[in-house]
Design a protein around this motif. Structure first.
Motif, mmCIF file in Angstrom:
data_model
loop_
_atom_site.group_PDB
_atom_site.id
_atom_site.type_symbol
_atom_site.label_atom_id
_atom_site.label_comp_id
_atom_site.label_asym_id
_atom_site.label_seq_id
_atom_site.Cartn_x
_atom_site.Cartn_y
_atom_site.Cartn_z
ATOM 1 N N GLN A 256 0.829 -1.211 0.000
ATOM 2 C CA GLN A 256 0.000 0.000 0.000
ATOM 3 C C GLN A 256 0.862 1.259 0.000
ATOM 4 O O GLN A 256 0.484 2.267 -0.586
ATOM 5 N N ILE A 257 2.009 1.208 0.660
ATOM 6 C CA ILE A 257 2.922 2.349 0.620
ATOM 7 C C ILE A 257 3.414 2.579 -0.807
ATOM 8 O O ILE A 257 3.529 3.719 -1.274
ATOM 9 N N SER A 258 3.692 1.484 -1.514
ATOM 10 C CA SER A 258 4.184 1.609 -2.888
ATOM 11 C C SER A 258 3.155 2.280 -3.798
ATOM 12 O O SER A 258 3.514 3.005 -4.736
ATOM 13 N N LEU A 259 1.867 2.057 -3.527
ATOM 14 C CA LEU A 259 0.824 2.704 -4.322
ATOM 15 C C LEU A 259 0.852 4.217 -4.127
ATOM 16 O O LEU A 259 0.705 4.984 -5.090
ATOM 17 N N VAL A 260 1.033 4.640 -2.868
ATOM 18 C CA VAL A 260 1.119 6.073 -2.582
ATOM 19 C C VAL A 260 2.389 6.653 -3.199
ATOM 20 O O VAL A 260 2.378 7.762 -3.749
ATOM 21 N N MET A 261 3.493 5.922 -3.119
ATOM 22 C CA MET A 261 4.762 6.374 -3.692
ATOM 23 C C MET A 261 4.657 6.532 -5.204
ATOM 24 O O MET A 261 5.144 7.501 -5.787
ATOM 25 N N GLY A 268 5.618 13.927 -9.957
ATOM 26 C CA GLY A 268 6.907 14.602 -9.983
ATOM 27 C C GLY A 268 7.441 14.970 -8.618
ATOM 28 O O GLY A 268 8.440 15.699 -8.506
ATOM 29 N N ASP A 269 6.819 14.457 -7.553
ATOM 30 C CA ASP A 269 7.285 14.755 -6.200
ATOM 31 C C ASP A 269 8.578 14.027 -5.903
ATOM 32 O O ASP A 269 8.790 12.885 -6.360
ATOM 33 N N HIS A 270 9.437 14.664 -5.130
ATOM 34 C CA HIS A 270 10.664 14.010 -4.691
ATOM 35 C C HIS A 270 10.321 12.972 -3.631
ATOM 36 O O HIS A 270 9.336 13.105 -2.904
#
Length: 354
Positions: A256-261, A268-270
């Motif tokens: 789920q973290i990977s989906l947000v990432m 284009g967020d760092h």
């Protein structure tokens, strides 16, 4: 794929679950053999001779691999954690399989040592607590009838303290059962409420719980940085990492973290900005990733940071548990005074002290 993996883990109820030291030894020896030039099949065959008790289990692994299953999938039935299975699976696809075996072995044995230390701290307070409850129940069974007959013979001269004391002793089992029921009800209601939250929402809630919230904060920071360090040490870019976490076996938390990432990266967020939005990570994690990227040492720094978070978590747990011992000693002291008062009540009642 992550859902499929979780179903596999839930469906397994093996009586062949290996102990922690067996898992660590197996992965470490396998890593050493592969570094010496053995193929995976040759290494497993050799380990059958080295690990006599696990010979049939290793033979079963090889049979499953012959049936088309991957090596990590063949380990699931022996109790290896989802994190270990996930990392081994990804390392097979993206190289550094041998080094990952060693890393997983080291982590398993460190976890065992930390759990052992924690167990030593917990056992004594629990023993004191159970002893205290047993003492109160013994007092009730042995002395309560005598106390009631002697202290309540003259109700007009009986002090309220005596009534309270006898009430507590008489209904002690009911009070204990009532407390267990209330805590059990709270647990069931909380569990049901949390079941409607996704894993990231639950992580955020756990980190806000007083006293233990810091444990979860360190745990999630350690888990994420450790997982990420494995990928970086295997030479993967952040885009490949996100893709791998979604496409292959992965824990639900990491998936789920990977989906947000992925969503943040598409905007284009760092990576630092993306990590900062998660309330269940320590604040310095994003800076460690940022500085690590600048110096091309992100994998090493995340690995060290993961170990530090885990060490801090275990130290804080032990520190708080150690605080229980003085409290329990005070409780034991109260019980001793309580028992002494019970034994002295008949005499004090006779001379008019109560």
């Amino acid at each position: 794929m992550a859902l499929l993996q979780r179903k596999i883990f839930k469906s397994i109820n093996s009586s062949k679950k290996w102990k922690i030291h067996q898992q660590s030894y197996f992965l470490e020896r396998l890593s050493e053999l592969l570094k010496e030039g053995f193929s995976l099949g040759e290494a497993l065959s050799f380990l059958q001779m080295m690990m006599e008790k696990e010979k049939k289990d290793i033979e079963g692994m090889m049979e499953k691999m012959e049936e088309g299953k991957s090596f990590p999938e063949s380990l699931i039935q022996f109790g290896f954690s989802e994190q270990v299975i996930s990392q081994l699976h990804l390392s097979l696809l993206h190289a550094n399989f041998t080094d990952t075996l060693k890393l997983c072995s080291t982590h398993i044995i460190e976890k065992q040592k930390q759990f052992g230390n924690l167990k030593k701290v917990v056992v004594y307070p629990l023993f004191l607590l159970l002893f205290s409850i047993f003492m109160l129940l013994a007092i009730r069974e042995v002395l309560l009838p005598t106390l009631e007959s002697s202290l309540l013979s003259n109700e007009e001269s009986t002090n309220y303290f005596v009534y309270i004391l006898l009430f507590f002793l008489k209904y002690l089992p009911q009070l204990l059962l009532g407390a267990i029921f209330i805590f059990g009800l709270i647990y069931v209601l909380l569990k049901r409420w949390l079941s409607h939250k996704n894993v990231l929402e639950r992580a955020s809630i756990f980190c806000k719980v007083p006293i233990i919230g810091k444990w979860y904060l360190n745990y999630y920071s350690s888990l994420f940085s450790r997982e990420l360090s494995y990928f970086y040490l295997n030479g993967q870019s952040i885009y490949k990492i996100v893709e791998a976490l979604q496409a292959e076996t992965s824990t639900l938390f990491m998936h789920q973290i990977s989906l947000v990432m992925e969503e943040g990266l598409k905007k284009g967020d760092h990576l630092k900005i993306i990590i900062d939005q998660f309330p269940f990570f320590r604040k310095e994690l994003s800076w460690i990733i940022y500085q690590g990227e600048l110096t091309s040492q992100v994998g090493v720094k995340l690995k060290i940071y993961s170990q530090e978070c885990h060490r801090t978590m275990m130290q804080d747990i032990e520190k708080k548990i150690n605080l229980l011992q003085p409290l329990l000693f005070s409780f034991i002291g109260f019980i001793v005074v309580f028992v002494y008062a019970i034994l002295m009540l008949p005499m004090l009642n006779m001379i008019g002290g109560f």
